[in-house]
Design an enzyme around this catalytic site. Structure first.
Site, PDB file in Angstrom:
ATOM      1  N   GLY A   1       0.881  -1.175   0.000  1.00  0.00           N
ATOM      2  CA  GLY A   1       0.000   0.000   0.000  1.00  0.00           C
ATOM      3  C   GLY A   1       0.915   1.221   0.000  1.00  0.00           C
ATOM      4  O   GLY A   1       1.860   1.286   0.798  1.00  0.00           O
TER       5      GLY A   1
ATOM      6  N   GLY B   1       0.545   4.250   1.011  1.00  0.00           N
ATOM      7  CA  GLY B   1       0.603   4.984   2.278  1.00  0.00           C
ATOM      8  C   GLY B   1       1.446   4.252   3.302  1.00  0.00           C
ATOM      9  O   GLY B   1       2.362   4.826   3.927  1.00  0.00           O
TER      10      GLY B   1
ATOM     11  N   ASP C   1      13.767  -5.087  -8.342  1.00  0.00           N
ATOM     12  CA  ASP C   1      12.312  -4.888  -8.288  1.00  0.00           C
ATOM     13  C   ASP C   1      12.046  -3.407  -7.999  1.00  0.00           C
ATOM     14  O   ASP C   1      12.461  -2.893  -6.954  1.00  0.00           O
ATOM     15  CB  ASP C   1      11.729  -5.789  -7.170  1.00  0.00           C
ATOM     16  CG  ASP C   1      10.251  -5.539  -6.931  1.00  0.00           C
ATOM     17  OD1 ASP C   1       9.609  -4.900  -7.784  1.00  0.00           O
ATOM     18  OD2 ASP C   1       9.741  -5.986  -5.885  1.00  0.00           O
TER      19      ASP C   1
ATOM     20  N   ASP D   1       7.544   5.266  -3.640  1.00  0.00           N
ATOM     21  CA  ASP D   1       7.154   5.453  -2.229  1.00  0.00           C
ATOM     22  C   ASP D   1       8.363   5.849  -1.384  1.00  0.00           C
ATOM     23  O   ASP D   1       8.277   6.733  -0.525  1.00  0.00           O
ATOM     24  CB  ASP D   1       6.551   4.160  -1.662  1.00  0.00           C
ATOM     25  CG  ASP D   1       5.258   3.791  -2.372  1.00  0.00           C
ATOM     26  OD1 ASP D   1       4.577   4.710  -2.869  1.00  0.00           O
ATOM     27  OD2 ASP D   1       4.932   2.594  -2.437  1.00  0.00           O
TER      28      ASP D   1
HETATM   29  O1  RIB Z   1       3.792   1.693  -4.759  1.00  0.00           O
HETATM   30  C1  RIB Z   1       3.773   0.315  -4.551  1.00  0.00           C
HETATM   31  C2  RIB Z   1       2.476  -0.099  -3.935  1.00  0.00           C
HETATM   32  O2  RIB Z   1       1.434   0.138  -4.832  1.00  0.00           O
HETATM   33  C3  RIB Z   1       2.389  -1.573  -3.599  1.00  0.00           C
HETATM   34  O3  RIB Z   1       2.879  -1.878  -2.312  1.00  0.00           O
HETATM   35  C4  RIB Z   1       0.919  -1.890  -3.790  1.00  0.00           C
HETATM   36  O4  RIB Z   1       0.248  -2.172  -2.612  1.00  0.00           O
HETATM   37  C5  RIB Z   1       0.334  -0.669  -4.494  1.00  0.00           C
HETATM   38  O5  RIB Z   1      -0.453   0.054  -3.671  1.00  0.00           O
END
Ligand code: RIB
Length: 287
Positions: free
Chosen positions: A38, A40, A234, A240
């Site tokens: 996710g 967040g 990967d 993020d």
């Molecule tokens: O940015 C990567 C994330 O995007 C993954 O962890 C997946 O859950 C999606 O939300």
């Protein structure tokens, strides 16, 4: 120094395969793993590992995945008091395929879709105490708009990572303090000539371009901050970790370009291992 992440929590189901299957085709993959994910949750874990005090506002289902995801955030020193367990809906999930040095992701929002303006109102004290709010687009857009308007009114800095890509009103872009978009997200936000959006938002809009680095406009020229040259395993979670590290940098008083260098550096760790959170570094590794 405190960062509040308001966003999604997913469980990632990750398949590795040599090449992406064509439409209607079955291919035999190499491996399958389940990870915490996710956007967040990934950003919160990364900012916390880099030494920031991080609180999370979000939603999970009342299911095993939801409880495991909360425990994971807590184990990573992220404050979880404002995570709601929602009845009658499952925790968000993502189906991720890794192949050909890239990934493709399908997410099912689940409980992330239940992060309402009401929940934001109930947690306004946490938001008002924050130095910086970090947001993505895996929760309802009207909630994101509401938070950015609230923060703008109250003088709280916001960093918006408009992922997954979607069209946004100019009001939300104007009111956010910083926007960190990848090339796909940028194209959707500012169709037309590449430089137009950057020039319109000097020292505010950052475009991450993978191996090509990250661009911003400093008021006089477009500056490119180079990416670190590493072997890619990967790319999941690279965006993020960039966003999280950028926030940590800004929160610690780095200049914009220094914070982007820091973002690039932390992202370079993330792409060298499988999984999003599994590959996010701790401060001592980055140092
Ligand atoms: O940015 C990567 C994330 O995007 C993954 O962890 C997946 O859950 C999606 O939300």
């Amino acid at each position: 120094m405190s960062i509040v992440v308001i966003g999604s929590i997913n469980i990632d189901f990750v398949t590795e395969t040599k090449r992406f299957p064509k439409k209607g085709e079955t291919v035999v993959g190499n491996s399958f793993n389940t990870f915490f994910g996710g956007k967040g949750s990934n950003q919160a874990v990364c900012a916390s590992r880099l030494g920031s005090n991080v609180q999370f506002i979000g939603c999970v289902g009342k299911d095993t995945h939801g409880q495991e995801a909360i425990t994971n955030l807590s184990n990573n020193n992220v404050g979880v008091k404002a995570i709601n367990k929602v009845e009658g809906i499952s925790t968000g999930v993502a189906q991720i395929t890794i192949a050909e040095d890239d990934n493709s992701i399908i997410t099912i929002k689940g409980a992330n879709s239940k992060l309402t303006k009401n929940i934001i109102d109930q947690n306004s004290d946490i938001i008002l105490r924050a130095d910086l709010i970090l947001l993505q687009l895996e929760i309802p857009l009207e909630t994101v708009e509401y938070i950015i308007a609230f923060c703008h009114k109250n003088g709280i800095s916001t960093v918006l990572n408009p992922a997954p890509a979607m069209k946004l009103s100019s009001d939300i872009i104007d009111k956010a303090t910083y926007i960190i978009a990848n090339e796909t997200e940028y194209d959707l936000l500012f169709d037309g000539i590449y430089t137009d959006g950057l020039i319109k938002y000097p020292n505010k809009l950052i475009v991450t371009r993978g191996a090509k680095g990250a661009d911003y406009f400093n008021g006089e020229e477009i500056v490119t901050i180079k990416a670190f040259d590493v072997d890619v395993i990967d790319t999941t979670g690279a965006g993020d970790s960039f966003a999280a590290a950028f926030c940590v940098g800004i929160d610690n008083g780095l200049t914009l370009s220094e914070a982007i260098i820091y973002g690039n550096k932390v992202a370079s760790f993330t792409i060298q291992k499988l999984g999003a959170q599994t590959s996010m570094p701790y401060l001592k590794e980055v140092k």
